[in-house]
Design an enzyme around this catalytic site. Structure first.
Site, PDB file in Angstrom:
ATOM      1  N   THR A 126      -7.581  15.176  40.241  1.00  0.00           N
ATOM      2  CA  THR A 126      -8.064  14.037  39.456  1.00  0.00           C
ATOM      3  C   THR A 126      -8.533  14.450  38.059  1.00  0.00           C
ATOM      4  OG1 THR A 126      -9.916  12.477  39.317  1.00  0.00           O
ATOM      5  CG2 THR A 126     -10.253  14.392  40.698  1.00  0.00           C
ATOM      6  N   ASP A 127      -8.501  13.506  37.128  1.00  0.00           N
ATOM      7  CA  ASP A 127      -9.013  13.775  35.773  1.00  0.00           C
ATOM      8  C   ASP A 127     -10.537  13.967  35.780  1.00  0.00           C
ATOM      9  OD1 ASP A 127      -9.776  11.106  36.215  1.00  0.00           O
ATOM     10  OD2 ASP A 127      -8.884  10.324  34.373  1.00  0.00           O
ATOM     11  N   GLU A 128     -11.188  13.604  36.906  1.00  0.00           N
ATOM     12  CA  GLU A 128     -12.650  13.716  36.933  1.00  0.00           C
ATOM     13  C   GLU A 128     -13.115  15.166  36.897  1.00  0.00           C
ATOM     14  OE1 GLU A 128     -14.720  10.859  39.245  1.00  0.00           O
ATOM     15  OE2 GLU A 128     -13.030   9.477  39.222  1.00  0.00           O
ATOM     16  N   TYR A 150     -18.253  14.161  44.033  1.00  0.00           N
ATOM     17  CA  TYR A 150     -16.809  13.990  44.245  1.00  0.00           C
ATOM     18  C   TYR A 150     -16.028  14.894  43.305  1.00  0.00           C
ATOM     19  CZ  TYR A 150     -12.146  11.965  43.522  1.00  0.00           C
ATOM     20  OH  TYR A 150     -10.787  11.810  43.358  1.00  0.00           O
ATOM     21  N   LYS A 154     -13.574  18.105  44.197  1.00  0.00           N
ATOM     22  CA  LYS A 154     -12.138  18.164  43.844  1.00  0.00           C
ATOM     23  C   LYS A 154     -11.861  19.408  42.992  1.00  0.00           C
ATOM     24  CE  LYS A 154      -9.244  15.639  44.645  1.00  0.00           C
ATOM     25  NZ  LYS A 154      -8.309  15.540  45.797  1.00  0.00           N
ATOM     26  N   ARG A 214     -12.134   4.246  30.943  1.00  0.00           N
ATOM     27  CA  ARG A 214     -11.278   4.863  31.956  1.00  0.00           C
ATOM     28  C   ARG A 214      -9.820   4.731  31.516  1.00  0.00           C
ATOM     29  NH1 ARG A 214     -15.487   6.586  33.017  1.00  0.00           N
ATOM     30  NH2 ARG A 214     -16.562   6.754  35.017  1.00  0.00           N
TER      31      ARG A 214
HETATM   32  P1  NAD Z   1      -8.052   7.005  49.689  1.00  0.00           P
HETATM   33  O1  NAD Z   1      -9.521   7.150  49.922  1.00  0.00           O
HETATM   34  O2  NAD Z   1      -7.456   5.648  49.599  1.00  0.00           O
HETATM   35  O3  NAD Z   1      -7.257   7.787  50.832  1.00  0.00           O
HETATM   36  C1  NAD Z   1      -7.636   9.038  51.322  1.00  0.00           C
HETATM   37  C2  NAD Z   1      -6.896   9.264  52.650  1.00  0.00           C
HETATM   38  O4  NAD Z   1      -7.212  10.565  53.132  1.00  0.00           O
HETATM   39  C3  NAD Z   1      -7.273   8.258  53.740  1.00  0.00           C
HETATM   40  O5  NAD Z   1      -6.110   7.800  54.382  1.00  0.00           O
HETATM   41  C4  NAD Z   1      -8.119   9.092  54.696  1.00  0.00           C
HETATM   42  O6  NAD Z   1      -8.052   8.651  56.039  1.00  0.00           O
HETATM   43  C5  NAD Z   1      -7.500  10.464  54.515  1.00  0.00           C
HETATM   44  N1  NAD Z   1      -8.430  11.562  54.864  1.00  0.00           N
HETATM   45  C6  NAD Z   1      -9.724  11.699  54.455  1.00  0.00           C
HETATM   46  N2  NAD Z   1     -10.250  12.821  54.988  1.00  0.00           N
HETATM   47  C7  NAD Z   1      -9.253  13.415  55.712  1.00  0.00           C
HETATM   48  C8  NAD Z   1      -9.184  14.609  56.478  1.00  0.00           C
HETATM   49  N3  NAD Z   1     -10.238  15.419  56.600  1.00  0.00           N
HETATM   50  N4  NAD Z   1      -8.011  14.923  57.083  1.00  0.00           N
HETATM   51  C9  NAD Z   1      -6.935  14.102  56.963  1.00  0.00           C
HETATM   52  N5  NAD Z   1      -6.962  12.942  56.277  1.00  0.00           N
HETATM   53  C10 NAD Z   1      -8.108  12.613  55.649  1.00  0.00           C
HETATM   54  O7  NAD Z   1      -7.760   7.863  48.392  1.00  0.00           O
HETATM   55  P2  NAD Z   1      -6.672   7.643  47.234  1.00  0.00           P
HETATM   56  O8  NAD Z   1      -7.265   6.788  46.181  1.00  0.00           O
HETATM   57  O9  NAD Z   1      -5.367   7.296  47.830  1.00  0.00           O
HETATM   58  O10 NAD Z   1      -6.610   9.126  46.658  1.00  0.00           O
HETATM   59  C11 NAD Z   1      -5.636  10.059  47.161  1.00  0.00           C
HETATM   60  C12 NAD Z   1      -5.811  11.376  46.437  1.00  0.00           C
HETATM   61  O11 NAD Z   1      -5.636  11.177  45.033  1.00  0.00           O
HETATM   62  C13 NAD Z   1      -7.206  11.989  46.605  1.00  0.00           C
HETATM   63  O12 NAD Z   1      -7.060  13.381  46.757  1.00  0.00           O
HETATM   64  C14 NAD Z   1      -7.920  11.655  45.312  1.00  0.00           C
HETATM   65  O13 NAD Z   1      -8.888  12.640  45.005  1.00  0.00           O
HETATM   66  C15 NAD Z   1      -6.753  11.661  44.323  1.00  0.00           C
HETATM   67  N6  NAD Z   1      -6.919  10.785  43.128  1.00  0.00           N
HETATM   68  C16 NAD Z   1      -7.281   9.463  43.282  1.00  0.00           C
HETATM   69  C17 NAD Z   1      -7.382   8.649  42.145  1.00  0.00           C
HETATM   70  C18 NAD Z   1      -7.745   7.179  42.244  1.00  0.00           C
HETATM   71  O14 NAD Z   1      -7.953   6.540  41.203  1.00  0.00           O
HETATM   72  N7  NAD Z   1      -7.809   6.585  43.419  1.00  0.00           N
HETATM   73  C19 NAD Z   1      -7.117   9.184  40.870  1.00  0.00           C
HETATM   74  C20 NAD Z   1      -6.751  10.536  40.770  1.00  0.00           C
HETATM   75  C21 NAD Z   1      -6.645  11.317  41.925  1.00  0.00           C
HETATM   76  P1  TYD Z   2     -14.290   3.485  40.161  1.00  0.00           P
HETATM   77  O1  TYD Z   2     -13.197   2.530  40.496  1.00  0.00           O
HETATM   78  O2  TYD Z   2     -15.330   3.777  41.178  1.00  0.00           O
HETATM   79  O3  TYD Z   2     -13.553   4.824  39.686  1.00  0.00           O
HETATM   80  P2  TYD Z   2     -14.184   6.167  39.006  1.00  0.00           P
HETATM   81  O4  TYD Z   2     -15.618   6.213  39.254  1.00  0.00           O
HETATM   82  O5  TYD Z   2     -13.441   7.184  39.777  1.00  0.00           O
HETATM   83  O6  TYD Z   2     -13.809   6.102  37.563  1.00  0.00           O
HETATM   84  O7  TYD Z   2     -15.011   2.970  38.834  1.00  0.00           O
HETATM   85  C1  TYD Z   2     -14.312   2.739  37.648  1.00  0.00           C
HETATM   86  C2  TYD Z   2     -15.339   2.390  36.583  1.00  0.00           C
HETATM   87  O8  TYD Z   2     -15.946   1.134  36.925  1.00  0.00           O
HETATM   88  C3  TYD Z   2     -16.474   3.404  36.514  1.00  0.00           C
HETATM   89  O9  TYD Z   2     -16.879   3.547  35.153  1.00  0.00           O
HETATM   90  C4  TYD Z   2     -17.582   2.752  37.305  1.00  0.00           C
HETATM   91  C5  TYD Z   2     -17.356   1.264  37.079  1.00  0.00           C
HETATM   92  N1  TYD Z   2     -17.780   0.391  38.210  1.00  0.00           N
HETATM   93  C6  TYD Z   2     -18.674  -0.662  37.993  1.00  0.00           C
HETATM   94  O10 TYD Z   2     -19.122  -0.901  36.857  1.00  0.00           O
HETATM   95  N2  TYD Z   2     -19.061  -1.418  39.060  1.00  0.00           N
HETATM   96  C7  TYD Z   2     -18.602  -1.173  40.323  1.00  0.00           C
HETATM   97  O11 TYD Z   2     -19.013  -1.892  41.269  1.00  0.00           O
HETATM   98  C8  TYD Z   2     -17.668  -0.111  40.530  1.00  0.00           C
HETATM   99  C9  TYD Z   2     -17.130   0.196  41.905  1.00  0.00           C
HETATM  100  C10 TYD Z   2     -17.287   0.639  39.440  1.00  0.00           C
END
Ligand code: NAD
Ligand code: TYD
Length: 344
Positions: A126-128, A150, A154, A214
């Site tokens: 992730t970019d975080e 988090y 990561k 973001r």
């Molecule tokens: P999500 O929370 O929707 O899905 C995570 C999945 O992992 C779920 O299906 C969960 O059951 C499974 N999981 C959790 N712990 C596990 C374990 N110990 N063993 C096996 N499975 C397990 O997450 P997402 O948004 O789909 O993110 C997927 C990946 O992409 C993550 O690694 C996250 O860090 C990365 N990512 C997410 C975002 C975003 O904006 N959502 C952005 C950049 C990177």
């Molecule tokens: P989020 O979707 O949790 O992603 P991330 O924290 O990974 O960027 O949040 C996106 C942005 O929105 C972040 O700046 C936090 C803000 N946010 C709110 O203002 N209210 C909310 O209830 C949530 C979930 C996020």
């Protein structure tokens, strides 16, 4: 590359990746390996029912023997790791689950893959990990400055992947995606949470002044980026998968309300998230130039499509917004919203 283990494939981005490969690459066999935590959902894989080239196995990436068994049974040559605890606010309430999966789980998965003699191991990050980016755009060589539990977990997971490449010569690649939105996203992250709350005319809790920035990426573009990195990325390298569309949260929220034809009076400014990163912004030049990756979705069109998907698929999200979800909602928002009401 023939038999691919996709860990976390029942989650939001993982399931988009699995749907992409299973539908478009019939020569690959995909094994989805997922613990089915609160965020894992077999409904996300329902469109693949009956597919010959897909198998689901429930399991934990931190279970060395369980992972080894699956790698052997399915003759796996490639691992793509999406599995993670993924929500910043939950990491503030309970960091331990994040260390268990995003750090220790990644180590165990690497170890099982190493013992099995895996071909390629891909880590989805992730970019975080770059932390707060005051100005400019993060590139792959920038330092890690993670701020939330988090982001720190990561970053740690990524460093374990790096160590297996350098120390044991494992063929690894890593992607760093930006904030992702689209269908099948668990309704706790900003966009699906606010769409489903606004659909019921409920208050939208905006953290702080709403001026955080973001970088937004459609889930299908994220999935195609992961595939590009997996297929063509250079061993040991990291690639940013960025939307390169940065916006203030409040502008995103107002656009969402406009699309849904809902009033701005739903917006409630609440107490800020602790340690809240002000701005994320990444450059995707490396993936574009070296891998030929291209995004297909603009944010406006992608957001409209996403809103429509949630409105058309209430069956998917209404049953999620019960039980544990309501407990989490109460912990995260009840006091914040009450405080906002009392001062307005
Ligand atoms: P999500 O929370 O929707 O899905 C995570 C999945 O992992 C779920 O299906 C969960 O059951 C499974 N999981 C959790 N712990 C596990 C374990 N110990 N063993 C096996 N499975 C397990 O997450 P997402 O948004 O789909 O993110 C997927 C990946 O992409 C993550 O690694 C996250 O860090 C990365 N990512 C997410 C975002 C975003 O904006 N959502 C952005 C950049 C990177
Ligand atoms: P989020 O979707 O949790 O992603 P991330 O924290 O990974 O960027 O949040 C996106 C942005 O929105 C972040 O700046 C936090 C803000 N946010 C709110 O203002 N209210 C909310 O209830 C949530 C979930 C996020």
């Amino acid at each position: 590359m023939k038999n691919i283990l996709v860990t976390g494939g029942a989650g939001f981005i993982g399931s988009a990746f699995v749907r992409l490969i299973v539908n478009d690459y019939p020569n690959y066999h995909i094994v989805t390996f997922d613990k089915l935590t609160y965020a894992g959902n077999l409904d996300n894989l329902q469109p693949l029912k009956g597919a010959q080239n897909h198998t689901f196995v429930q399991g934990d990436i931190a279970d060395l023997e369980g992972v080894r068994g699956v790698l052997e049974e399915h003759d796996i040559d490639t691992v793509v790791n999406f599995a993670a605890e993924s929500h910043v606010d939950r990491s503030i309430l309970d960091p331990e689950a994040f260390i268990r999966t995003d750090v220790f789980g990644v180590y165990r998965l690497l170890e099982a893959a190493h013992q099995h003699g895996i071909g390629r191991f891909m880590q989805v990050s992730t970019d975080e990990v770059y932390g707060d980016v005051e100005s400019g755009f993060s590139t792959e060589d920038d330092n890690f400055l993670p701020n939330s539990p988090y982001a720190a977990s990561k970053a740690s997971g990524e460093l374990m992947v790096r160590s297996y490449h350098v120390t044991y010569g494992m063929d690894t690649v890593t992607s760093r995606g930006s904030n992702t939105y689209g269908p099948y996203q668990y309704p706790e992250k900003l966009i699906p949470f606010f769409i489903t709350e606004a659909a019921d005319d409920r208050s939208l809790p905006v953290y702080g002044d709403g001026m955080q920035v973001r970088d937004w990426l459609h889930v299908d573009d994220h999935a195609s980026g992961v595939l590009k990195v997996l297929e063509n990325g250079k061993s040991g390298e990291v690639y940013n998968i960025a939307g390169e569309d940065i916006r203030h949260n409040i502008d995103v929220i107002k656009l969402l309300l406009d699309i849904m034809d809902k009033p701005q009076s739903l917006i409630k400014y609440v107490r800020d998230r602790e340690g809240h990163d002000r701005r994320y912004a990444m450059s995707a030049q490396k993936a574009e130039k070296e891998l030929g990756w291209e995004r297909q979705h603009t944010f406006e069109a992608g957001l409209k499509q996403t809103v429509q998907w949630y409105l058309d698929n209430e069956w998917w999200w209404r049953k999620i917004k019960t039980g544990e979800y309501l407990e989490y909602y109460k912990k995260q928002y009840a006091e914040r919203l009450a405080q906002a009401e009392s001062t307005s």
